[in-house]
Design a protein around this motif. Structure first.
Motif, PDB file in Angstrom:
ATOM      1  N   MET A   1      61.874 -20.190 -64.083  1.00  0.00           N
ATOM      2  CA  MET A   1      60.694 -19.987 -63.256  1.00  0.00           C
ATOM      3  C   MET A   1      60.626 -21.093 -62.206  1.00  0.00           C
ATOM      4  SD  MET A   1      56.659 -19.691 -64.273  1.00  0.00           S
ATOM      5  CE  MET A   1      56.533 -17.948 -64.568  1.00  0.00           C
ATOM      6  N   HIS A   2      60.024 -20.806 -61.130  1.00  0.00           N
ATOM      7  CA  HIS A   2      59.826 -21.747 -60.045  1.00  0.00           C
ATOM      8  C   HIS A   2      59.087 -22.972 -60.556  1.00  0.00           C
ATOM      9  CE1 HIS A   2      59.346 -22.818 -55.835  1.00  0.00           C
ATOM     10  NE2 HIS A   2      60.138 -21.804 -55.561  1.00  0.00           N
ATOM     11  N   GLN A   3      59.329 -24.123 -59.972  1.00  0.00           N
ATOM     12  CA  GLN A   3      58.642 -25.343 -60.384  1.00  0.00           C
ATOM     13  C   GLN A   3      57.212 -25.341 -59.843  1.00  0.00           C
ATOM     14  OE1 GLN A   3      59.592 -27.592 -62.461  1.00  0.00           O
ATOM     15  NE2 GLN A   3      61.652 -26.803 -62.735  1.00  0.00           N
ATOM     16  N   LEU A   4      56.283 -24.901 -60.680  1.00  0.00           N
ATOM     17  CA  LEU A   4      54.875 -24.863 -60.308  1.00  0.00           C
ATOM     18  C   LEU A   4      54.128 -25.920 -61.093  1.00  0.00           C
ATOM     19  CD1 LEU A   4      54.195 -21.015 -60.370  1.00  0.00           C
ATOM     20  CD2 LEU A   4      54.472 -22.460 -58.377  1.00  0.00           C
ATOM     21  N   PRO A   5      53.120 -26.524 -60.489  1.00  0.00           N
ATOM     22  CA  PRO A   5      52.309 -27.469 -61.261  1.00  0.00           C
ATOM     23  C   PRO A   5      51.561 -26.726 -62.359  1.00  0.00           C
ATOM     24  CG  PRO A   5      51.306 -27.044 -59.122  1.00  0.00           C
ATOM     25  CD  PRO A   5      52.645 -26.361 -59.123  1.00  0.00           C
ATOM     26  N   PRO A   6      51.127 -27.414 -63.406  1.00  0.00           N
ATOM     27  CA  PRO A   6      50.427 -26.731 -64.496  1.00  0.00           C
ATOM     28  C   PRO A   6      49.111 -26.094 -64.053  1.00  0.00           C
ATOM     29  CG  PRO A   6      50.658 -29.085 -64.960  1.00  0.00           C
ATOM     30  CD  PRO A   6      51.336 -28.816 -63.664  1.00  0.00           C
ATOM     31  N   THR A   7      48.396 -26.744 -63.165  1.00  0.00           N
ATOM     32  CA  THR A   7      47.149 -26.204 -62.631  1.00  0.00           C
ATOM     33  C   THR A   7      47.056 -26.576 -61.165  1.00  0.00           C
ATOM     34  OG1 THR A   7      45.845 -28.173 -63.122  1.00  0.00           O
ATOM     35  CG2 THR A   7      45.940 -26.484 -64.836  1.00  0.00           C
ATOM     36  N   GLY A   8      46.064 -26.034 -60.500  1.00  0.00           N
ATOM     37  CA  GLY A   8      45.844 -26.375 -59.100  1.00  0.00           C
ATOM     38  C   GLY A   8      45.813 -25.130 -58.232  1.00  0.00           C
ATOM     39  N   PHE A   9      46.058 -25.346 -56.951  1.00  0.00           N
ATOM     40  CA  PHE A   9      45.987 -24.270 -55.975  1.00  0.00           C
ATOM     41  C   PHE A   9      47.242 -24.257 -55.118  1.00  0.00           C
ATOM     42  CE2 PHE A   9      41.608 -25.373 -56.917  1.00  0.00           C
ATOM     43  CZ  PHE A   9      41.049 -24.124 -57.161  1.00  0.00           C
ATOM     44  N   LEU A  10      47.599 -23.074 -54.632  1.00  0.00           N
ATOM     45  CA  LEU A  10      48.722 -22.895 -53.718  1.00  0.00           C
ATOM     46  C   LEU A  10      48.240 -22.206 -52.459  1.00  0.00           C
ATOM     47  CD1 LEU A  10      51.338 -21.509 -56.259  1.00  0.00           C
ATOM     48  CD2 LEU A  10      51.322 -23.793 -55.254  1.00  0.00           C
ATOM     49  N   ARG A  11      48.745 -22.637 -51.323  1.00  0.00           N
ATOM     50  CA  ARG A  11      48.454 -21.978 -50.055  1.00  0.00           C
ATOM     51  C   ARG A  11      49.483 -20.873 -49.850  1.00  0.00           C
ATOM     52  NH1 ARG A  11      45.351 -25.095 -46.445  1.00  0.00           N
ATOM     53  NH2 ARG A  11      45.232 -23.113 -45.367  1.00  0.00           N
ATOM     54  N   VAL A  12      49.194 -19.961 -48.944  1.00  0.00           N
ATOM     55  CA  VAL A  12      50.076 -18.814 -48.715  1.00  0.00           C
ATOM     56  C   VAL A  12      51.489 -19.255 -48.331  1.00  0.00           C
ATOM     57  CG1 VAL A  12      49.464 -18.393 -46.291  1.00  0.00           C
ATOM     58  CG2 VAL A  12      50.203 -16.505 -47.727  1.00  0.00           C
ATOM     59  N   SER A  13      51.613 -20.319 -47.551  1.00  0.00           N
ATOM     60  CA  SER A  13      52.952 -20.782 -47.146  1.00  0.00           C
ATOM     61  C   SER A  13      53.758 -21.286 -48.333  1.00  0.00           C
ATOM     62  CB  SER A  13      52.849 -21.866 -46.082  1.00  0.00           C
ATOM     63  OG  SER A  13      52.180 -22.997 -46.591  1.00  0.00           O
ATOM     64  N   GLN A  14      53.102 -21.781 -49.365  1.00  0.00           N
ATOM     65  CA  GLN A  14      53.807 -22.221 -50.565  1.00  0.00           C
ATOM     66  C   GLN A  14      54.245 -21.020 -51.407  1.00  0.00           C
ATOM     67  OE1 GLN A  14      50.385 -24.760 -51.549  1.00  0.00           O
ATOM     68  NE2 GLN A  14      51.897 -26.331 -52.017  1.00  0.00           N
ATOM     69  N   ILE A  15      53.501 -19.930 -51.328  1.00  0.00           N
ATOM     70  CA  ILE A  15      53.814 -18.745 -52.124  1.00  0.00           C
ATOM     71  C   ILE A  15      54.937 -17.933 -51.488  1.00  0.00           C
ATOM     72  CG2 ILE A  15      52.897 -16.567 -53.028  1.00  0.00           C
ATOM     73  CD1 ILE A  15      50.129 -18.026 -53.121  1.00  0.00           C
ATOM     74  N   VAL A  16      54.814 -17.627 -50.195  1.00  0.00           N
ATOM     75  CA  VAL A  16      55.811 -16.772 -49.530  1.00  0.00           C
ATOM     76  C   VAL A  16      56.891 -17.576 -48.819  1.00  0.00           C
ATOM     77  CG1 VAL A  16      54.158 -14.901 -49.257  1.00  0.00           C
ATOM     78  CG2 VAL A  16      54.509 -16.493 -47.371  1.00  0.00           C
ATOM     79  N   ARG A  64      51.172 -17.632 -61.788  1.00  0.00           N
ATOM     80  CA  ARG A  64      52.009 -17.594 -62.994  1.00  0.00           C
ATOM     81  C   ARG A  64      51.839 -16.265 -63.740  1.00  0.00           C
ATOM     82  NH1 ARG A  64      54.346 -22.177 -64.833  1.00  0.00           N
ATOM     83  NH2 ARG A  64      53.644 -24.132 -63.956  1.00  0.00           N
ATOM     84  N   ALA A  65      50.588 -15.828 -63.907  1.00  0.00           N
ATOM     85  CA  ALA A  65      50.312 -14.569 -64.610  1.00  0.00           C
ATOM     86  C   ALA A  65      50.937 -13.395 -63.862  1.00  0.00           C
ATOM     87  CB  ALA A  65      48.810 -14.372 -64.765  1.00  0.00           C
ATOM     88  N   PHE A  66      50.851 -13.398 -62.537  1.00  0.00           N
ATOM     89  CA  PHE A  66      51.449 -12.329 -61.731  1.00  0.00           C
ATOM     90  C   PHE A  66      52.960 -12.299 -61.923  1.00  0.00           C
ATOM     91  CE2 PHE A  66      53.580 -10.995 -57.833  1.00  0.00           C
ATOM     92  CZ  PHE A  66      53.135  -9.690 -57.751  1.00  0.00           C
ATOM     93  N   ILE A  67      53.608 -13.465 -61.866  1.00  0.00           N
ATOM     94  CA  ILE A  67      55.063 -13.527 -62.026  1.00  0.00           C
ATOM     95  C   ILE A  67      55.455 -13.045 -63.421  1.00  0.00           C
ATOM     96  CG2 ILE A  67      57.037 -15.106 -62.175  1.00  0.00           C
ATOM     97  CD1 ILE A  67      55.620 -16.757 -59.936  1.00  0.00           C
ATOM     98  N   SER A  68      54.733 -13.489 -64.434  1.00  0.00           N
ATOM     99  CA  SER A  68      55.025 -13.060 -65.810  1.00  0.00           C
ATOM    100  C   SER A  68      54.886 -11.556 -65.965  1.00  0.00           C
ATOM    101  CB  SER A  68      54.098 -13.765 -66.797  1.00  0.00           C
ATOM    102  OG  SER A  68      54.377 -15.145 -66.816  1.00  0.00           O
TER     103      SER A  68
END
Length: 76
Positions: A1-16, A64-68
């Motif tokens: 899986m991608h290296q994501l922090p355990p919690t927090g927020f992501l902006r659209v540029s970080q997602i796509v 994370r839930a979406f990817i899973s």
């Protein structure tokens, strides 16, 4: 899986991702930004959270839930 922090927020540029940025940002979910926003509007992708009048982000937990869920649907 991608290296994501355990919690927090992501902006659209970080997602796509942003391949033309310096340094380039690799996508977590490889779709275009317009496809992402259309998917958010239709309910296919997670709903964002407004952090301010010009700041929209997504909870890491929702991504994370979406990817899973996508990984499970590809296996079934």
């Amino acid at each position: 899986m991608h290296q994501l922090p355990p919690t927090g927020f992501l902006r659209v540029s970080q997602i796509v991702g942003r391949p033309k940025a310096t340094p380039p940002v690799a996508p977590i979910i490889p779709v275009s930004e317009s496809t992402w926003w259309a998917g958010v509007k239709s309910g296919r992708f997670p709903a964002p959270v407004k952090l301010g009048p010009r700041t929209t982000a997504w909870r890491v937990e929702d991504i994370r839930a979406f990817i899973s869920a996508q990984e499970i649907s590809h296996v079934a």
